[in-house]
Design a protein around this motif. Structure first.
Motif, PDB file in Angstrom:
ATOM      1  N   ARG A   1       0.828  -1.200   0.000  1.00  0.00           N
ATOM      2  CA  ARG A   1       0.000   0.000   0.000  1.00  0.00           C
ATOM      3  C   ARG A   1       0.864   1.252   0.000  1.00  0.00           C
ATOM      4  NH1 ARG A   1      -2.007   1.993   4.966  1.00  0.00           N
ATOM      5  NH2 ARG A   1      -1.275   0.000   5.767  1.00  0.00           N
ATOM      6  N   GLU A   2       1.901   1.257   0.834  1.00  0.00           N
ATOM      7  CA  GLU A   2       2.759   2.446   0.905  1.00  0.00           C
ATOM      8  C   GLU A   2       3.548   2.628  -0.383  1.00  0.00           C
ATOM      9  OE1 GLU A   2       3.765   0.331   4.162  1.00  0.00           O
ATOM     10  OE2 GLU A   2       3.786   1.997   5.606  1.00  0.00           O
ATOM     11  N   VAL A   3       3.940   1.511  -0.992  1.00  0.00           N
ATOM     12  CA  VAL A   3       4.668   1.609  -2.253  1.00  0.00           C
ATOM     13  C   VAL A   3       3.749   2.196  -3.327  1.00  0.00           C
ATOM     14  CG1 VAL A   3       5.790   0.281  -4.081  1.00  0.00           C
ATOM     15  CG2 VAL A   3       6.276  -0.235  -1.684  1.00  0.00           C
ATOM     16  N   THR A   4       2.494   1.769  -3.327  1.00  0.00           N
ATOM     17  CA  THR A   4       1.530   2.340  -4.267  1.00  0.00           C
ATOM     18  C   THR A   4       1.397   3.845  -4.030  1.00  0.00           C
ATOM     19  OG1 THR A   4       0.302   0.270  -4.304  1.00  0.00           O
ATOM     20  CG2 THR A   4      -0.848   2.214  -5.104  1.00  0.00           C
ATOM     21  N   HIS A   5       1.283   4.223  -2.759  1.00  0.00           N
ATOM     22  CA  HIS A   5       1.170   5.656  -2.451  1.00  0.00           C
ATOM     23  C   HIS A   5       2.411   6.414  -2.895  1.00  0.00           C
ATOM     24  CE1 HIS A   5      -2.040   4.959   0.900  1.00  0.00           C
ATOM     25  NE2 HIS A   5      -2.436   4.616  -0.301  1.00  0.00           N
ATOM     26  N   ALA A   6       3.580   5.754  -2.824  1.00  0.00           N
ATOM     27  CA  ALA A   6       4.820   6.420  -3.216  1.00  0.00           C
ATOM     28  C   ALA A   6       4.850   6.661  -4.721  1.00  0.00           C
ATOM     29  CB  ALA A   6       6.021   5.584  -2.777  1.00  0.00           C
TER      30      ALA A   6
ATOM     31  N   GLU B   1      -8.600   7.899  -5.821  1.00  0.00           N
ATOM     32  CA  GLU B   1      -9.028   9.280  -5.605  1.00  0.00           C
ATOM     33  C   GLU B   1      -9.232   9.618  -4.131  1.00  0.00           C
ATOM     34  OE1 GLU B   1     -10.964  11.332  -8.558  1.00  0.00           O
ATOM     35  OE2 GLU B   1      -9.074  10.442  -9.227  1.00  0.00           O
ATOM     36  N   ASN B   2      -9.818   8.667  -3.396  1.00  0.00           N
ATOM     37  CA  ASN B   2     -10.298   8.980  -2.053  1.00  0.00           C
ATOM     38  C   ASN B   2      -9.443   8.348  -0.963  1.00  0.00           C
ATOM     39  OD1 ASN B   2     -12.575  10.319  -3.159  1.00  0.00           O
ATOM     40  ND2 ASN B   2     -13.542   8.330  -3.451  1.00  0.00           N
ATOM     41  N   ARG B   3      -8.315   8.949  -0.695  1.00  0.00           N
ATOM     42  CA  ARG B   3      -7.469   8.436   0.385  1.00  0.00           C
ATOM     43  C   ARG B   3      -7.959   8.972   1.720  1.00  0.00           C
ATOM     44  NH1 ARG B   3      -2.429   8.028  -2.856  1.00  0.00           N
ATOM     45  NH2 ARG B   3      -3.005   6.178  -4.047  1.00  0.00           N
ATOM     46  N   GLY B   4      -7.617   8.253   2.810  1.00  0.00           N
ATOM     47  CA  GLY B   4      -7.907   8.719   4.164  1.00  0.00           C
ATOM     48  C   GLY B   4      -9.380   8.904   4.417  1.00  0.00           C
ATOM     49  N   VAL B   5      -9.740   9.989   5.119  1.00  0.00           N
ATOM     50  CA  VAL B   5     -11.151  10.208   5.473  1.00  0.00           C
ATOM     51  C   VAL B   5     -12.049  10.359   4.263  1.00  0.00           C
ATOM     52  CG1 VAL B   5     -11.723  11.076   7.750  1.00  0.00           C
ATOM     53  CG2 VAL B   5     -10.181  12.393   6.291  1.00  0.00           C
TER      54      VAL B   5
ATOM     55  N   LYS C   1     -22.510   3.176   0.663  1.00  0.00           N
ATOM     56  CA  LYS C   1     -22.277   3.757  -0.655  1.00  0.00           C
ATOM     57  C   LYS C   1     -20.990   4.578  -0.721  1.00  0.00           C
ATOM     58  CE  LYS C   1     -26.666   5.128  -1.024  1.00  0.00           C
ATOM     59  NZ  LYS C   1     -27.778   5.873  -1.589  1.00  0.00           N
ATOM     60  N   THR C   2     -20.272   4.637   0.388  1.00  0.00           N
ATOM     61  CA  THR C   2     -18.999   5.335   0.355  1.00  0.00           C
ATOM     62  C   THR C   2     -17.920   4.394  -0.185  1.00  0.00           C
ATOM     63  OG1 THR C   2     -18.393   4.588   2.550  1.00  0.00           O
ATOM     64  CG2 THR C   2     -19.643   6.639   2.416  1.00  0.00           C
ATOM     65  N   THR C   3     -16.745   4.947  -0.440  1.00  0.00           N
ATOM     66  CA  THR C   3     -15.687   4.096  -0.991  1.00  0.00           C
ATOM     67  C   THR C   3     -15.359   2.948  -0.042  1.00  0.00           C
ATOM     68  OG1 THR C   3     -14.755   5.967  -2.185  1.00  0.00           O
ATOM     69  CG2 THR C   3     -13.327   4.072  -1.847  1.00  0.00           C
ATOM     70  N   VAL C   4     -15.167   3.257   1.233  1.00  0.00           N
ATOM     71  CA  VAL C   4     -14.817   2.178   2.152  1.00  0.00           C
ATOM     72  C   VAL C   4     -16.008   1.242   2.344  1.00  0.00           C
ATOM     73  CG1 VAL C   4     -15.210   3.680   4.146  1.00  0.00           C
ATOM     74  CG2 VAL C   4     -13.934   1.594   4.446  1.00  0.00           C
TER      75      VAL C   4
ATOM     76  N   SER D   1      -5.869   0.090   2.855  1.00  0.00           N
ATOM     77  CA  SER D   1      -5.532  -0.887   3.878  1.00  0.00           C
ATOM     78  C   SER D   1      -6.752  -1.741   4.207  1.00  0.00           C
ATOM     79  CB  SER D   1      -5.055  -0.170   5.136  1.00  0.00           C
ATOM     80  OG  SER D   1      -5.129  -1.052   6.233  1.00  0.00           O
ATOM     81  N   VAL D   2      -6.647  -3.028   3.907  1.00  0.00           N
ATOM     82  CA  VAL D   2      -7.742  -3.941   4.216  1.00  0.00           C
ATOM     83  C   VAL D   2      -7.971  -3.976   5.730  1.00  0.00           C
ATOM     84  CG1 VAL D   2      -8.470  -6.354   4.142  1.00  0.00           C
ATOM     85  CG2 VAL D   2      -7.347  -5.342   2.168  1.00  0.00           C
ATOM     86  N   ALA D   3      -6.884  -3.946   6.476  1.00  0.00           N
ATOM     87  CA  ALA D   3      -6.997  -3.988   7.941  1.00  0.00           C
ATOM     88  C   ALA D   3      -7.806  -2.792   8.445  1.00  0.00           C
ATOM     89  CB  ALA D   3      -5.611  -4.002   8.566  1.00  0.00           C
ATOM     90  N   HIS D   4      -7.523  -1.595   7.903  1.00  0.00           N
ATOM     91  CA  HIS D   4      -8.265  -0.418   8.356  1.00  0.00           C
ATOM     92  C   HIS D   4      -9.746  -0.541   8.001  1.00  0.00           C
ATOM     93  CE1 HIS D   4      -4.412   2.262   8.368  1.00  0.00           C
ATOM     94  NE2 HIS D   4      -4.406   1.312   9.286  1.00  0.00           N
ATOM     95  N   ALA D   5     -10.017  -1.015   6.778  1.00  0.00           N
ATOM     96  CA  ALA D   5     -11.410  -1.149   6.347  1.00  0.00           C
ATOM     97  C   ALA D   5     -12.142  -2.105   7.287  1.00  0.00           C
ATOM     98  CB  ALA D   5     -11.471  -1.651   4.901  1.00  0.00           C
ATOM     99  N   ILE D   6     -11.516  -3.242   7.576  1.00  0.00           N
ATOM    100  CA  ILE D   6     -12.187  -4.228   8.427  1.00  0.00           C
ATOM    101  C   ILE D   6     -12.323  -3.711   9.859  1.00  0.00           C
ATOM    102  CG2 ILE D   6     -11.913  -6.531   9.457  1.00  0.00           C
ATOM    103  CD1 ILE D   6     -10.987  -7.486   6.734  1.00  0.00           C
ATOM    104  N   HIS D   7     -11.320  -2.988  10.298  1.00  0.00           N
ATOM    105  CA  HIS D   7     -11.388  -2.415  11.647  1.00  0.00           C
ATOM    106  C   HIS D   7     -12.597  -1.482  11.769  1.00  0.00           C
ATOM    107  CE1 HIS D   7      -8.731  -0.964  15.219  1.00  0.00           C
ATOM    108  NE2 HIS D   7      -9.952  -1.216  15.577  1.00  0.00           N
ATOM    109  N   LEU D   8     -12.786  -0.669  10.753  1.00  0.00           N
ATOM    110  CA  LEU D   8     -13.932   0.248  10.774  1.00  0.00           C
ATOM    111  C   LEU D   8     -15.248  -0.532  10.790  1.00  0.00           C
ATOM    112  CD1 LEU D   8     -15.103   3.115  10.556  1.00  0.00           C
ATOM    113  CD2 LEU D   8     -15.037   2.857   8.071  1.00  0.00           C
ATOM    114  N   LYS D   9     -15.350  -1.515   9.908  1.00  0.00           N
ATOM    115  CA  LYS D   9     -16.580  -2.315   9.851  1.00  0.00           C
ATOM    116  C   LYS D   9     -16.839  -3.000  11.192  1.00  0.00           C
ATOM    117  CE  LYS D   9     -15.522  -3.235   5.038  1.00  0.00           C
ATOM    118  NZ  LYS D   9     -16.565  -2.693   4.181  1.00  0.00           N
ATOM    119  N   TYR D  10     -15.772  -3.513  11.772  1.00  0.00           N
ATOM    120  CA  TYR D  10     -15.925  -4.234  13.036  1.00  0.00           C
ATOM    121  C   TYR D  10     -16.414  -3.293  14.143  1.00  0.00           C
ATOM    122  CZ  TYR D  10     -14.921  -7.637  16.675  1.00  0.00           C
ATOM    123  OH  TYR D  10     -15.045  -8.517  17.712  1.00  0.00           O
ATOM    124  N   THR D  11     -15.819  -2.095  14.176  1.00  0.00           N
ATOM    125  CA  THR D  11     -16.225  -1.143  15.202  1.00  0.00           C
ATOM    126  C   THR D  11     -17.681  -0.723  15.014  1.00  0.00           C
ATOM    127  OG1 THR D  11     -13.946  -0.361  15.202  1.00  0.00           O
ATOM    128  CG2 THR D  11     -15.548   0.991  16.369  1.00  0.00           C
ATOM    129  N   ILE D  12     -18.068  -0.480  13.764  1.00  0.00           N
ATOM    130  CA  ILE D  12     -19.470  -0.141  13.495  1.00  0.00           C
ATOM    131  C   ILE D  12     -20.384  -1.242  14.016  1.00  0.00           C
ATOM    132  CG2 ILE D  12     -21.185   0.090  11.641  1.00  0.00           C
ATOM    133  CD1 ILE D  12     -19.073   1.514   9.972  1.00  0.00           C
TER     134      ILE D  12
END
Ligand SMILES: Nc1ncnc2c1ncn2[C@@H]1O[C@H](COP(=O)(O)OP(=O)(O)O)[C@@H](O)[C@H]1O
Ligand SMILES: [Mg+2]
Lengths: 252, 298, 311
Positions: free
Chosen positions: A77-82, A111-115, C176-179, C199-210
């Motif tokens: 993932r970080e390599v992709t971001h780089a 397109e939609n990184r982070g929040v 309907k959001t990206t994640v 990050s799959v881990a982040h996506a799953i973490h969010l789903k799990y918390t929800i």
């Protein structure tokens, strides 16, 4: 030739799996805009090299510097971001989704990184980009097909198209033409290389077919048992004794 | 010292029956990648069938020693009949579906089979003490033990050695190992995978049934039997590493001994010591202690 | 956010049910309260299920929510319905967020089993701890709303229905959001998702918390609807199994599905207990198998088919 610093610098790369040495003493400088062909027999360590550059495997030792930043220690993932993307020897796509859905999610993630990932995914801009990619990679006729029913060739095209939506500056292609019939290979590579030329991306690709290597690359890296035995222009490489013996399998 | 010996023997006996059941569960998982919840039903059916016929034969005045034959017959009949019906009737049609969905289907089957037991055998417990009474008891280091309970350790050892020989010394073992490692590779090698699946499932089911049939004389065979054992043998295979016979053996020993220790020394934690161990092992070794190797992906 | 059909149906359907509640007999209002409370937990499991994750231990969060209500009631004398509800949801959410750091690394049956294990540890602790009510549990005092103690259950019913509506709308948006769309992609190919830069881990973490927040809220509402908590009907693995059952029964197709599925479950259970009290498990098991085999999209797929025929 440009005198600017190379975009990718690989130094003393080493990778061992127990007793197996999959990469050893690998030193390469790649300049911006180069098209590099990677050749070598099965098990020579080509995929392993691609995996290390893209963060899937951690090297045992050595360094990989991309545009001045060290990549060793970063994950895919970080390599992709780089700014580095890759395709796969066996295409890695979302097999139960359609071609269009595959591209849409790939574009949305780019397109939609982070929040921003918590914004609605669908938008007109996304649709426009999606049709653009479909057009450039000649995927339009298949866009509503589920991937699992498509031919190997279409899957490979999709695999590559998905890799480039993040607009990488280096793209590594692992055997893009494997599993594609001889007659279709050139058409396939024309589509891919044509689309990539528009993006002005540096390409390293692994290939077994020497005709394709000769036609598209400006430089060849030959792997043998984890080491680079030749790093030269394609015409020279194909005439090189070591390459002929260990890679192409012909004696002089 | 005597308490220690009691805990040790209790633990070993407990581990033994856990191992017999878990070996079946882990073989089925290893080969078919199915976490078979209704394995608990094989156990329960084995126990009920054995208890029922041991009681019947005894009432008819037949010799008690026949009990051992009944136990083996019950395991085989239960394994073959239930195994065949479930594999051919249901699971066979699901192999292309999600792994979790198959687990859920076996959970559904488990619920159905539990209630069929209630309907078939009623809610009153069965006692089939005859084989145990036959073997009497011995004194070991100051503690008195049933010989029957000790033979359980022997049966478990026999199953362990048998599995090891099958996997490592026969042509069958080569085939099984190939399918365990990579199903696709197995198919490309010309192995008749559906047939291997059917036999494996029946074999695993027989082990499940054997666990129940052999333990039947030592317990009161009553409803809810299958639930307890399935939960425990899950813990065993998760701790040991799903699909590994050696893992099932180690897992059984860990869970069996710890539980015996808890029962004697700290009854408050008996209920969750098993789950705590399971959670801890999963956290630190996600694939269990003996995770089988996996094929390369990219 | 409210422009799609689903949102409109949730909004108008919810309002209609609230209004109808005023004239419906008590037992129906009760069933709806139980059904909607439980449906919140199912909504969370739906988020996981779409990603291919099935938790066989979400009674952990359901129970945390329920027991939070009991403990703030008995220890602190908190009666306010909102404090109790959000207390339960937040405690469960925090637990889910912390446990999520571990859980996000697990898939398939390992995910299911690790959830079972932690829920059974909690169950074991509560059953053996006198001060936590042991096997008997606690009775809970009636909730108050803004300081007023209602005479009937109707006000609580309105609140539960509104919470259900809001949750359904939020989850509908999230999906309907990206994640939120990272469901089938994660099931199909995690390596590709990582290489795309997510990050799959982040996506799953969010789903799990929800899912933990929703299960906690569900437990809190259920505790208040029932007026009591006990380990066997809140935390035991059978409760987790029931939640999974309703999830499959409902189907993952739409956020409305969990509400329909939960109501069908309530009806099924009421009638099954009357007609064949001995065969409850058999009915559940057979329904389970039937749905898995013949109705992989759950009850929702039937409704979706009807909808498609009409239009
Ligand atoms: N994950 C791995 N585990 C063990 N050995 C590996 C792994 N990846 C690659 N190898 C070994 O490294 C060597 C190079 O493999 P690879 O890079 O796939 O070759 P190729 O040039 O055909 O792409 C081979 O001997 C292979 O067996
Ligand atoms: Mg390769």
């Amino acid at each position: 030739m440009t005198s600017a610093a190379p975009i990718l610098q690989v130094r003393d790369l080493l990778k061992t799996f127990g007793a197996v040495v999959a990469a050893k003493d690998i030193n390469i400088d790649v300049s911006k805009g180069e098209i590099v062909g990677i050749i070598g027999a099965n098990g020579a360590g080509k995929t392993c090299f691609v995996n290390m550059v893209t963060g899937y495997l951690a090297p045992t030792a050595g360094s990989i510097v991309f545009e001045g930043t060290e990549l060793v220690g970063k994950g895919p993932r970080e390599v992709t971001h780089a700014g580095i993307s890759r395709s796969f020897q066996v295409s890695q796509v979302f097999h139960s989704m359609t071609v269009e859905e595959n591209l849409r999610i790939a574009l949305a993630i780019a397109e939609n990184r982070g929040v921003n990932a918590l914004r609605l995914m669908e938008s007109d801009a996304l649709e426009a980009k999606c049709s653009d990619v479909l057009r450039r990679y000649k995927l339009e006729p298949h866009k509503h097909m589920t991937v699992s029913v498509l031919s190997q060739g279409i899957r490979k095209l999709l695999d590559i198209a998905m890799a480039v939506v993040s607009e990488p500056r280096i793209l590594l292609l692992d055997e893009p033409t494997s599993g594609i019939s001889v007659e279709e290979k050139f058409d396939f590579m024309d589509v891919v290389m044509g689309a990539l030329k528009e993006d002005n991306v540096t390409v390293l690709f692994v290939e077994h077919d020497m005709e394709i290597v000769e036609r598209y690359v400006s430089r060849v890296l030959a792997f043998y048992q984890g080491e680079i035995i030749a790093d030269m222009a394609p015409d020279k490489a194909l005439a090189d004794n070591k390459v002929r013996e260990f890679v192409i399998g012909k004696r002089h | 010292m005597e308490t220690f010996l009691t805990i040790l023997l209790d633990g070993l006996q407990f581990s033994s029956y856990l191992f017999i059941v878990s070996a079946g569960l882990t073989i089925i998982f290893g080969v078919m990648k199915i976490l078979n919840v209704c394995h608990g039903s094989f156990y329960a059916w084995g126990a009920y069938t054995a208890a029922f016929f041991i009681g019947k034969f005894s009432d008819m005045g037949l010799p008690d020693a026949l009990g051992f034959l009944i136990i083996i017959a019950a395991a085989i009949v239960v394994g073959v009949v239930l195994g065949l019906i479930i594999e051919q009737g249901i699971l066979k049609h699901m192999y292309h579906r999600d792994e979790v969905l198959i687990v859920l289907a076996t959970f559904g089957l488990f619920l159905v089979l539990e209630d069929i037991i209630l309907i078939a055998f009623g809610t009153d417990p069965y006692f089939a003490y005859q084989p145990m009474a036959l073997l009497e008891s011995v004194e070991m280091g100051g503690v008195i033990r049933d010989v029957y309970g000790l033979t359980l350790i022997g049966v478990a050892t026999f199953v362990a050695v048998g599995c090891w020989l099958l996997l490592n010394k026969t042509k069958w073992g080569v085939i099984l190992k190939a399918v365990i490692f990579d199903r696709e590779m197995g198919i490309s090698m010309g192995i008749n995978v559906p047939f291997v699946y059917t036999l494996t499932f029946i074999g695993g089911a027989i082990l499940g049934g054997l666990g129940g049939a052999y333990i039947a004389p030592t317990i009161s065979v009553a409803p809810g039997l299958g639930t307890e054992v399935i939960v425990l043998s899950f813990a065993v295979v998760v701790v040991g590493g799903m699909g590994s016979i050696a893992g099932a053996a180690i897992g059984s020993l860990i869970i069996g001994l710890l539980r015996a220790l808890a029962v004697h020394e700290l009854p408050q934690v008996e209920l969750f010591v098993v789950f705590a161990v399971m959670a801890i092992v999963l956290v630190f070794r996600p694939e269990g202690l003996f995770a089988p190797a996996k094929p390369r992906k990219i | 956010m409210l422009r799609d059909t689903t949102s409109k149906v949730v909004l108008f359907g919810g309002i209609a049910i609230i209004l109808l509640g005023a004239i419906m007999p008590n037992w129906i209002v009760n069933q709806l309260m139980f059904g909607f409370s439980r449906a919140l937990a199912i909504l969370g499991l739906l988020v996981l299920w779409r990603t291919g994750l099935v938790s066989f231990g979400h009674a952990f969060y359901f129970g945390l929510g329920a027991y939070t209500v009991a403990i703030v009631d008995i220890q602190l004398g908190v009666t306010d319905v909102f404090v109790r509800l959000f207390g339960g949801a937040i405690i469960a959410g925090i637990a889910g967020f912390i446990i999520g750091f571990i859980m996000r690394n697990y898939r398939d049956i390992f995910f299911a089993m690790l959830n079972t294990a932690i829920s059974m540890v909690l169950y074991g602790i509560i059953v053996k701890t006198e001060s936590l009510g042991s096997t008997d549990g606690f009775a809970i005092s009636l909730p108050t709303i803004f300081g007023i103690a209602p005479e009937t259950k109707y006000p609580l019913f309105i609140i539960i229905t509104m919470i259900a509506m809001i949750s359904a709308l939020l989850i509908n948006f999230y999906l309907k959001t990206t994640v939120g769309r990272l469901t089938t992609p994660i099931r199909d190919n995690e390596i590709r998702v990582e290489y795309l830069g997510f990050s799959v881990a982040h996506a799953i973490h969010l789903k799990y918390t929800i899912s933990a927040v929703l299960a906690g809220g569900a437990g809190a509402l259920m505790a208040m609807s029932l007026g009591q908590v006990d380990p066997d009907s809140m935390i035991n693995w059978t409760v987790s199994g029931e939640l999974v059952f309703i999830t499959i029964l409902s189907g993952p197709g739409n956020v409305i599905a969990p509400f329909i599925g939960s109501l069908v479950f309530e009806v099924l259970r009421t009638y099954a207990f009357e007609l064949a009290p001995q065969a409850w498990q058999l009915i559940v098991g057979a329904t389970f198998l039937t749905v898995i085999f013949f109705l992989p999209g759950g009850i929702w797929s039937l409704i979706a088919k009807l909808g498609r025929k009409k239009s």
